[in-house]
Design a protein around this motif. Structure first.
Motif, mmCIF file in Angstrom:
data_model
loop_
_atom_site.group_PDB
_atom_site.id
_atom_site.type_symbol
_atom_site.label_atom_id
_atom_site.label_comp_id
_atom_site.label_asym_id
_atom_site.label_seq_id
_atom_site.Cartn_x
_atom_site.Cartn_y
_atom_site.Cartn_z
ATOM 1 N N GLU A 262 0.881 -0.951 -0.345
ATOM 2 C CA GLU A 262 0.130 0.043 0.198
ATOM 3 C C GLU A 262 1.233 1.273 -0.242
ATOM 4 O OE1 GLU A 262 -2.839 -0.271 3.497
ATOM 5 O OE2 GLU A 262 -3.990 -1.742 2.127
ATOM 6 N N LYS A 263 1.695 1.051 -0.779
ATOM 7 C CA LYS A 263 3.268 2.577 -0.780
ATOM 8 C C LYS A 263 2.672 2.855 -2.102
ATOM 9 C CE LYS A 263 6.685 0.992 1.433
ATOM 10 N NZ LYS A 263 7.332 1.117 2.892
ATOM 11 N N ALA A 264 1.902 3.078 -3.028
ATOM 12 C CA ALA A 264 1.029 2.927 -3.962
ATOM 13 C C ALA A 264 -0.516 2.728 -4.996
ATOM 14 C CB ALA A 264 1.864 3.212 -5.412
ATOM 15 N N THR A 265 -0.923 3.297 -5.871
ATOM 16 C CA THR A 265 -1.916 3.122 -6.457
ATOM 17 C C THR A 265 -1.739 3.197 -7.878
ATOM 18 O OG1 THR A 265 -3.387 5.009 -6.710
ATOM 19 C CG2 THR A 265 -3.542 3.877 -4.112
ATOM 20 N N ILE A 266 -2.587 2.312 -8.223
ATOM 21 C CA ILE A 266 -2.515 1.977 -10.033
ATOM 22 C C ILE A 266 -2.118 3.816 -10.659
ATOM 23 C CG2 ILE A 266 -2.609 -0.293 -10.496
ATOM 24 C CD1 ILE A 266 -5.225 0.900 -11.229
ATOM 25 N N ASN A 267 -2.921 4.704 -10.192
ATOM 26 C CA ASN A 267 -3.124 5.588 -10.395
ATOM 27 C C ASN A 267 -2.331 6.777 -9.711
ATOM 28 O OD1 ASN A 267 -6.045 5.111 -11.320
ATOM 29 N ND2 ASN A 267 -6.660 5.096 -9.731
ATOM 30 N N ASP A 268 -1.838 6.539 -8.892
ATOM 31 C CA ASP A 268 0.085 7.779 -8.735
ATOM 32 C C ASP A 268 0.897 7.602 -10.156
ATOM 33 O OD1 ASP A 268 -1.362 7.511 -5.740
ATOM 34 O OD2 ASP A 268 0.216 6.186 -5.346
ATOM 35 N N THR A 269 0.682 8.901 -9.530
ATOM 36 C CA THR A 269 1.683 9.584 -11.258
ATOM 37 C C THR A 269 3.341 9.879 -10.552
ATOM 38 O OG1 THR A 269 0.795 11.440 -10.589
ATOM 39 C CG2 THR A 269 -0.406 10.247 -11.942
ATOM 40 N N VAL A 270 3.743 9.801 -11.987
ATOM 41 C CA VAL A 270 5.206 11.021 -12.216
ATOM 42 C C VAL A 270 5.273 11.586 -12.823
ATOM 43 C CG1 VAL A 270 6.541 8.322 -12.617
ATOM 44 C CG2 VAL A 270 7.657 10.626 -12.124
ATOM 45 N N ASN A 271 6.612 12.663 -13.170
ATOM 46 C CA ASN A 271 6.248 13.239 -14.499
ATOM 47 C C ASN A 271 6.957 12.739 -14.816
ATOM 48 O OD1 ASN A 271 3.817 14.628 -14.496
ATOM 49 N ND2 ASN A 271 4.707 16.276 -13.014
ATOM 50 N N ILE A 272 7.868 12.271 -16.146
ATOM 51 C CA ILE A 272 9.388 12.026 -16.938
ATOM 52 C C ILE A 272 9.486 12.365 -17.953
ATOM 53 C CG2 ILE A 272 10.401 10.049 -18.171
ATOM 54 C CD1 ILE A 272 9.644 9.590 -14.680
ATOM 55 N N ASN A 273 10.373 13.241 -17.639
ATOM 56 C CA ASN A 273 11.102 14.401 -18.416
ATOM 57 C C ASN A 273 12.355 13.871 -19.724
ATOM 58 O OD1 ASN A 273 9.675 16.797 -18.156
ATOM 59 N ND2 ASN A 273 10.916 17.251 -16.848
ATOM 60 N N ASN A 274 12.233 13.718 -21.100
ATOM 61 C CA ASN A 274 12.497 13.041 -21.897
ATOM 62 C C ASN A 274 12.897 11.022 -22.084
ATOM 63 O OD1 ASN A 274 12.908 15.182 -23.200
ATOM 64 N ND2 ASN A 274 14.413 15.876 -22.263
ATOM 65 N N SER A 275 11.732 11.333 -21.641
ATOM 66 C CA SER A 275 12.365 9.556 -20.836
ATOM 67 C C SER A 275 13.604 9.060 -19.982
ATOM 68 C CB SER A 275 11.988 8.133 -22.351
ATOM 69 O OG SER A 275 11.229 8.895 -22.873
ATOM 70 N N THR A 276 13.914 9.965 -19.088
ATOM 71 C CA THR A 276 14.949 9.965 -18.413
ATOM 72 C C THR A 276 15.099 10.262 -16.915
ATOM 73 O OG1 THR A 276 16.324 9.836 -20.584
ATOM 74 C CG2 THR A 276 17.534 10.459 -18.284
ATOM 75 N N LYS A 277 15.711 9.098 -16.190
ATOM 76 C CA LYS A 277 15.733 9.500 -14.621
ATOM 77 C C LYS A 277 16.992 9.733 -14.385
ATOM 78 C CE LYS A 277 11.855 11.110 -13.079
ATOM 79 N NZ LYS A 277 11.753 12.233 -11.779
ATOM 80 N N TYR A 278 17.819 10.044 -13.124
ATOM 81 C CA TYR A 278 19.077 10.338 -12.550
ATOM 82 C C TYR A 278 18.999 9.584 -11.424
ATOM 83 C CZ TYR A 278 21.289 12.640 -16.853
ATOM 84 O OH TYR A 278 21.382 12.695 -18.274
ATOM 85 N N TYR A 279 19.744 8.353 -11.028
ATOM 86 C CA TYR A 279 19.814 8.607 -9.742
ATOM 87 C C TYR A 279 21.448 8.110 -9.134
ATOM 88 C CZ TYR A 279 15.290 6.673 -10.382
ATOM 89 O OH TYR A 279 14.179 6.506 -10.463
ATOM 90 N N TYR A 280 21.916 9.010 -8.655
ATOM 91 C CA TYR A 280 23.427 9.869 -8.384
ATOM 92 C C TYR A 280 24.481 9.293 -9.200
ATOM 93 C CZ TYR A 280 21.200 7.396 -3.354
ATOM 94 O OH TYR A 280 20.684 7.980 -2.246
ATOM 95 N N GLY A 281 23.200 10.472 -10.305
ATOM 96 C CA GLY A 281 25.065 10.386 -11.501
ATOM 97 C C GLY A 281 24.514 9.272 -12.444
ATOM 98 N N GLN A 282 23.946 8.538 -12.488
ATOM 99 C CA GLN A 282 23.710 7.405 -13.272
ATOM 100 C C GLN A 282 21.777 7.841 -14.281
ATOM 101 O OE1 GLN A 282 26.241 4.465 -13.805
ATOM 102 N NE2 GLN A 282 27.372 6.524 -12.403
ATOM 103 N N LYS A 283 22.294 7.507 -15.315
ATOM 104 C CA LYS A 283 21.226 7.900 -16.250
ATOM 105 C C LYS A 283 20.549 6.118 -16.168
ATOM 106 C CE LYS A 283 20.561 9.900 -20.596
ATOM 107 N NZ LYS A 283 21.069 10.132 -22.403
ATOM 108 N N MET A 284 19.149 6.389 -15.906
ATOM 109 C CA MET A 284 17.868 5.817 -16.203
ATOM 110 C C MET A 284 16.829 6.314 -17.278
ATOM 111 S SD MET A 284 16.328 2.708 -15.235
ATOM 112 C CE MET A 284 16.696 2.737 -13.232
ATOM 113 N N VAL A 285 17.404 5.631 -18.730
ATOM 114 C CA VAL A 285 16.341 5.933 -19.964
ATOM 115 C C VAL A 285 15.222 4.780 -20.032
ATOM 116 C CG1 VAL A 285 17.772 4.705 -21.386
ATOM 117 C CG2 VAL A 285 16.934 6.694 -22.338
ATOM 118 N N ASP A 286 14.278 5.474 -20.990
ATOM 119 C CA ASP A 286 13.614 4.590 -22.088
ATOM 120 C C ASP A 286 13.738 4.282 -23.085
ATOM 121 O OD1 ASP A 286 11.759 3.388 -18.738
ATOM 122 O OD2 ASP A 286 10.595 5.661 -19.469
ATOM 123 N N SER A 287 14.371 3.584 -23.580
ATOM 124 C CA SER A 287 15.279 3.036 -25.037
ATOM 125 C C SER A 287 13.989 3.046 -25.988
ATOM 126 C CB SER A 287 16.114 2.351 -24.995
ATOM 127 O OG SER A 287 15.570 0.886 -24.363
#
Length: 214
Positions: A53-78
């Motif tokens: 019960e941390k989240a529901t299927i309707n919770d949202t997040v804004n993603i810019n350019n299909s990318t997130k960074y974690y401690y300088g490491q790039k996570m991308v949706d290719s």
């Protein structure tokens, strides 16, 4: 691998590879090879978020350019490029967004990654299935005591990296979800016959009566 949901019976396995130089069924990869499951693991992350019960299927997040960074490491949706886009947890799973799924995992488990790991263990993802065919490797689910644990381990684990499972172990989890939470052992033999007479019958074996939910 084709598995019957309620019984766990393995109806078919195909292991074609080019390891011998030509396309051949030379090794049972489904049973004997551990690998990073990648995006197929996102179901476990989504189920963990919902079951805790941390989240529901309707919770949202804004993603810019299909990318997130974690401690300088790039996570991308290719495979996805949408510029600025809002994903719900549901659409992130539907579209297999690395950036969005990892964001949800990091947001809700980042300060307590051991709870995420514990939830994966409750899904029986860290347990061997105990199949009768030799060669099943033990699943590897990294924990915070691992010498290679880092700040990026949690987000990368959430999309199926920094952990190791066989295809059959992944299938066992998926089958449990389809089976209303009941994790049944993959079954390769239904019975032993002698001269047309059944001398041994093998019942379906339950490994976990309820991986999630009430």
């Amino acid at each position: 691998v084709l598995m019957e949901v309620g019984t766990g019976e393995i109806l078919a396995i195909a292991n074609l590879s080019t390891k011998t130089g030509t396309l051949a069924e030379s090794y049972n990869v489904a049973i004997g090879s551990s690998m990073e499951p990648g995006s197929t693991f996102k179901l476990a992350t989504v189920l963990a978020l919902l079951d805790d019960e941390k989240a529901t299927i309707n919770d949202t997040v804004n993603i810019n350019n299909s990318t997130k960074y974690y401690y300088g490491q790039k996570m991308v949706d290719s495979h996805i490029y949408k510029g600025a886009h809002t994903f719900s947890l549901e659409t992130a799973f539907e579209e297999s967004s690395n950036a969005a799924i990892s964001w949800f995992a990091q947001k809700y488990y980042g300060s307590e990654p051991e709870k995420f790991i514990s939830k994966l263990e409750s899904f029986s993802l860290s347990a061997m299935q105990g199949i009768e065919i030799p060669g099943e490797p033990e699943p590897f689910i990294k924990n915070t005591d691992d010498k290679h644990w880092s700040g990026v381990s949690l987000p990368w684990m959430s999309i199926g990296y920094e952990l190791m499972l066989t295809p059959l172990q992944v299938l066992g989890f998926y089958n449990a979800v389809a089976n209303d939470g009941v994790y049944v052992k993959p079954k390769f033999v239904k019975s032993i016959m002698d001269g047309g007479e059944e001398i041994t019958h093998f019942e379906t074996e339950t490994l976990n009566p309820k991986i999630a939910g009430d």
